[in-house]
Design a protein around this motif. Structure first.
Motif, PDB file in Angstrom:
ATOM      1  N   VAL A 103      41.242  -5.321  51.619  1.00 13.49           N
ATOM      2  CA  VAL A 103      41.701  -5.896  50.345  1.00 13.49           C
ATOM      3  C   VAL A 103      40.563  -5.900  49.330  1.00 13.49           C
ATOM      4  CG1 VAL A 103      42.457  -8.044  49.246  1.00 13.49           C
ATOM      5  CG2 VAL A 103      43.564  -7.270  51.336  1.00 13.49           C
ATOM      6  N   ILE A 104      39.380  -6.289  49.752  1.00  7.67           N
ATOM      7  CA  ILE A 104      38.219  -6.317  48.856  1.00  7.67           C
ATOM      8  C   ILE A 104      37.883  -4.916  48.366  1.00  7.67           C
ATOM      9  CG2 ILE A 104      35.725  -6.754  48.760  1.00  7.67           C
ATOM     10  CD1 ILE A 104      36.273  -9.202  50.590  1.00  7.67           C
ATOM     11  N   VAL A 105      37.890  -3.940  49.245  1.00  4.90           N
ATOM     12  CA  VAL A 105      37.583  -2.557  48.865  1.00  4.90           C
ATOM     13  C   VAL A 105      38.603  -2.048  47.849  1.00  4.90           C
ATOM     14  CG1 VAL A 105      37.549  -0.183  49.729  1.00  4.90           C
ATOM     15  CG2 VAL A 105      36.296  -1.970  50.937  1.00  4.90           C
ATOM     16  N   CYS A 106      39.886  -2.308  48.064  1.00  9.10           N
ATOM     17  CA  CYS A 106      40.929  -1.865  47.124  1.00  9.10           C
ATOM     18  C   CYS A 106      40.756  -2.533  45.767  1.00  9.10           C
ATOM     19  CB  CYS A 106      42.315  -2.159  47.681  1.00  9.10           C
ATOM     20  SG  CYS A 106      42.741  -1.130  49.085  1.00  9.10           S
ATOM     21  N   PHE A 107      40.451  -3.817  45.750  1.00 13.38           N
ATOM     22  CA  PHE A 107      40.275  -4.538  44.497  1.00 13.38           C
ATOM     23  C   PHE A 107      39.083  -3.991  43.709  1.00 13.38           C
ATOM     24  CE2 PHE A 107      38.406  -8.045  42.065  1.00 13.38           C
ATOM     25  CZ  PHE A 107      39.471  -8.324  41.224  1.00 13.38           C
ATOM     26  N   VAL A 108      37.958  -3.824  44.368  1.00 12.34           N
ATOM     27  CA  VAL A 108      36.756  -3.324  43.706  1.00 12.34           C
ATOM     28  C   VAL A 108      36.962  -1.888  43.225  1.00 12.34           C
ATOM     29  CG1 VAL A 108      34.323  -2.700  44.076  1.00 12.34           C
ATOM     30  CG2 VAL A 108      35.199  -4.880  44.908  1.00 12.34           C
ATOM     31  N   GLY A 109      37.587  -1.068  44.038  1.00 16.23           N
ATOM     32  CA  GLY A 109      37.847   0.315  43.647  1.00 16.23           C
ATOM     33  C   GLY A 109      38.787   0.405  42.457  1.00 16.23           C
ATOM     34  N   GLY A 110      39.836  -0.395  42.447  1.00 14.95           N
ATOM     35  CA  GLY A 110      40.780  -0.401  41.332  1.00 14.95           C
ATOM     36  C   GLY A 110      40.126  -0.876  40.052  1.00 14.95           C
ATOM     37  N   SER A 111      39.297  -1.894  40.136  1.00 16.54           N
ATOM     38  CA  SER A 111      38.601  -2.401  38.952  1.00 16.54           C
ATOM     39  C   SER A 111      37.641  -1.362  38.401  1.00 16.54           C
ATOM     40  CB  SER A 111      37.821  -3.671  39.292  1.00 16.54           C
ATOM     41  OG  SER A 111      38.700  -4.697  39.645  1.00 16.54           O
ATOM     42  N   ALA A 112      36.938  -0.683  39.266  1.00 14.48           N
ATOM     43  CA  ALA A 112      35.996   0.352  38.824  1.00 14.48           C
ATOM     44  C   ALA A 112      36.729   1.487  38.126  1.00 14.48           C
ATOM     45  CB  ALA A 112      35.202   0.877  40.016  1.00 14.48           C
ATOM     46  N   TYR A 113      37.900   1.868  38.637  1.00  9.26           N
ATOM     47  CA  TYR A 113      38.677   2.940  38.014  1.00  9.26           C
ATOM     48  C   TYR A 113      39.133   2.534  36.616  1.00  9.26           C
ATOM     49  CZ  TYR A 113      42.506   6.047  36.910  1.00  9.26           C
ATOM     50  OH  TYR A 113      43.335   6.932  36.266  1.00  9.26           O
ATOM     51  N   LEU A 114      39.661   1.323  36.477  1.00 10.63           N
ATOM     52  CA  LEU A 114      40.134   0.866  35.174  1.00 10.63           C
ATOM     53  C   LEU A 114      38.986   0.758  34.174  1.00 10.63           C
ATOM     54  CD1 LEU A 114      42.768  -1.808  36.176  1.00 10.63           C
ATOM     55  CD2 LEU A 114      43.175   0.483  35.284  1.00 10.63           C
ATOM     56  N   ASN A 115      37.839   0.263  34.618  1.00 10.41           N
ATOM     57  CA  ASN A 115      36.692   0.147  33.720  1.00 10.41           C
ATOM     58  C   ASN A 115      36.144   1.504  33.324  1.00 10.41           C
ATOM     59  OD1 ASN A 115      36.764  -2.627  33.594  1.00 10.41           O
ATOM     60  ND2 ASN A 115      35.404  -2.882  35.347  1.00 10.41           N
ATOM     61  N   SER A 116      36.266   2.503  34.164  1.00 15.29           N
ATOM     62  CA  SER A 116      35.762   3.829  33.833  1.00 15.29           C
ATOM     63  C   SER A 116      36.615   4.489  32.755  1.00 15.29           C
ATOM     64  CB  SER A 116      35.713   4.715  35.078  1.00 15.29           C
ATOM     65  OG  SER A 116      37.020   5.057  35.494  1.00 15.29           O
ATOM     66  N   ARG A 117      37.859   4.070  32.595  1.00 17.15           N
ATOM     67  CA  ARG A 117      38.745   4.646  31.584  1.00 17.15           C
ATOM     68  C   ARG A 117      38.656   3.920  30.243  1.00 17.15           C
ATOM     69  NH1 ARG A 117      44.395   5.299  32.392  1.00 17.15           N
ATOM     70  NH2 ARG A 117      44.111   6.732  30.690  1.00 17.15           N
ATOM     71  N   ALA A 118      37.941   2.815  30.158  1.00 16.70           N
ATOM     72  CA  ALA A 118      37.899   2.012  28.941  1.00 16.70           C
ATOM     73  C   ALA A 118      37.447   2.801  27.703  1.00 16.70           C
ATOM     74  CB  ALA A 118      37.027   0.779  29.147  1.00 16.70           C
ATOM     75  N   PRO A 119      36.377   3.595  27.760  1.00 19.28           N
ATOM     76  CA  PRO A 119      35.975   4.346  26.562  1.00 19.28           C
ATOM     77  C   PRO A 119      37.036   5.350  26.114  1.00 19.28           C
ATOM     78  CG  PRO A 119      34.189   4.305  28.168  1.00 19.28           C
ATOM     79  CD  PRO A 119      35.402   3.742  28.839  1.00 19.28           C
ATOM     80  N   VAL A 135      38.815   1.126  10.499  1.00 18.93           N
ATOM     81  CA  VAL A 135      39.003   0.615  11.864  1.00 18.93           C
ATOM     82  C   VAL A 135      37.714  -0.071  12.286  1.00 18.93           C
ATOM     83  CG1 VAL A 135      39.488   1.230  14.252  1.00 18.93           C
ATOM     84  CG2 VAL A 135      40.633   2.461  12.402  1.00 18.93           C
ATOM     85  N   VAL A 136      37.820  -1.325  12.691  1.00 17.59           N
ATOM     86  CA  VAL A 136      36.651  -2.072  13.156  1.00 17.59           C
ATOM     87  C   VAL A 136      36.423  -1.783  14.638  1.00 17.59           C
ATOM     88  CG1 VAL A 136      35.658  -4.368  13.509  1.00 17.59           C
ATOM     89  CG2 VAL A 136      36.980  -3.881  11.440  1.00 17.59           C
ATOM     90  N   SER A 137      37.476  -1.986  15.454  1.00 15.98           N
ATOM     91  CA  SER A 137      37.338  -1.733  16.890  1.00 15.98           C
ATOM     92  C   SER A 137      38.705  -1.666  17.545  1.00 15.98           C
ATOM     93  CB  SER A 137      36.511  -2.842  17.548  1.00 15.98           C
ATOM     94  OG  SER A 137      37.220  -4.062  17.477  1.00 15.98           O
ATOM     95  N   CYS A 138      38.733  -1.064  18.718  1.00 14.67           N
ATOM     96  CA  CYS A 138      39.925  -1.048  19.571  1.00 14.67           C
ATOM     97  C   CYS A 138      39.490  -1.399  20.985  1.00 14.67           C
ATOM     98  CB  CYS A 138      40.599   0.318  19.570  1.00 14.67           C
ATOM     99  SG  CYS A 138      41.457   0.719  18.048  1.00 14.67           S
ATOM    100  N   SER A 139      40.297  -2.192  21.646  1.00 17.96           N
ATOM    101  CA  SER A 139      39.998  -2.607  23.010  1.00 17.96           C
ATOM    102  C   SER A 139      40.143  -1.420  23.966  1.00 17.96           C
ATOM    103  CB  SER A 139      40.965  -3.719  23.421  1.00 17.96           C
ATOM    104  OG  SER A 139      40.844  -4.001  24.787  1.00 17.96           O
ATOM    105  N   GLY A 140      39.436  -1.469  25.051  1.00 19.88           N
ATOM    106  CA  GLY A 140      39.556  -0.432  26.073  1.00 19.88           C
ATOM    107  C   GLY A 140      40.415  -0.876  27.238  1.00 19.88           C
ATOM    108  N   ARG A 141      41.129  -1.995  27.067  1.00 20.74           N
ATOM    109  CA  ARG A 141      41.907  -2.545  28.184  1.00 20.74           C
ATOM    110  C   ARG A 141      43.311  -2.915  27.737  1.00 20.74           C
ATOM    111  NH1 ARG A 141      41.993  -8.011  30.647  1.00 20.74           N
ATOM    112  NH2 ARG A 141      42.853  -7.685  32.702  1.00 20.74           N
ATOM    113  N   ASP A 142      44.293  -2.402  28.432  1.00 20.24           N
ATOM    114  CA  ASP A 142      45.701  -2.729  28.184  1.00 20.24           C
ATOM    115  C   ASP A 142      46.043  -3.953  29.017  1.00 20.24           C
ATOM    116  OD1 ASP A 142      48.411  -2.820  27.751  1.00 20.24           O
ATOM    117  OD2 ASP A 142      48.847  -0.882  28.663  1.00 20.24           O
ATOM    118  N   SER A 143      45.996  -5.129  28.412  1.00 21.49           N
ATOM    119  CA  SER A 143      46.114  -6.374  29.172  1.00 21.49           C
ATOM    120  C   SER A 143      47.528  -6.675  29.650  1.00 21.49           C
ATOM    121  CB  SER A 143      45.594  -7.546  28.342  1.00 21.49           C
ATOM    122  OG  SER A 143      46.334  -7.658  27.148  1.00 21.49           O
ATOM    123  N   ASP A 144      48.553  -6.132  28.977  1.00 23.03           N
ATOM    124  CA  ASP A 144      49.923  -6.446  29.397  1.00 23.03           C
ATOM    125  C   ASP A 144      50.692  -5.240  29.929  1.00 23.03           C
ATOM    126  OD1 ASP A 144      50.258  -5.174  27.003  1.00 23.03           O
ATOM    127  OD2 ASP A 144      51.360  -6.789  26.028  1.00 23.03           O
ATOM    128  N   GLY A 145      50.035  -4.094  30.064  1.00 24.17           N
ATOM    129  CA  GLY A 145      50.651  -2.928  30.683  1.00 24.17           C
ATOM    130  C   GLY A 145      51.722  -2.239  29.855  1.00 24.17           C
TER     131      GLY A 145
END
Length: 109
Positions: free
Chosen positions: A19-35, A61-71
């Motif tokens: 479970v920990i490995v899946c969580f960390v891996g998923g978070s790393a993937y999402l953060n890598s797509r932020a830019p 344009v001032v800024s845009c978020s790199g995270r889709d918080s509500d999918g």
């Protein structure tokens, strides 16, 4: 009896580890797509800004978020006018489908 308890504990630890490995891996993937997400949404926001800007009131344009918080495939962007007005928008980040930015949805709970 000892062997049974050993295997029971071992299986719990393996499960928790997975479970920990899946969580960390998923978070790393999402953060890598932020830019990439931020840049794509920013391009869509720039299109809107160019269509609403006037000689007297230029928008940028001032800024845009790199995270889709509500999918919903939209991220929050902020634009600012030359007279200091600031607006929040939601802009899509996928290169296909609807490319229009919209006013943010308000959730009334």
């Amino acid at each position: 009896m000892r062997n049974y308890r050993f295997y029971e504990r071992r299986n719990k630890l393996i499960g928790i580890g997975l479970v920990i490995v899946c969580f960390v891996g998923g978070s790393a993937y999402l953060n890598s797509r932020a830019p990439e997400i931020s840049e794509s949404a920013s391009n869509n926001a720039k299109r809107l800004v160019s269509s609403i800007s006037t000689e007297e009131n230029k928008w940028s344009v001032v800024s845009c978020s790199g995270r889709d918080s509500d999918g919903d495939d939209y991220v929050r962007c902020t634009i600012k006018s030359s007279n200091g007005e600031i607006k929040a928008l939601e802009c899509p980040y996928y290169p296909w489908g609807n490319q229009e930015c919209v006013l943010p949805k308000i959730n009334n709970y």
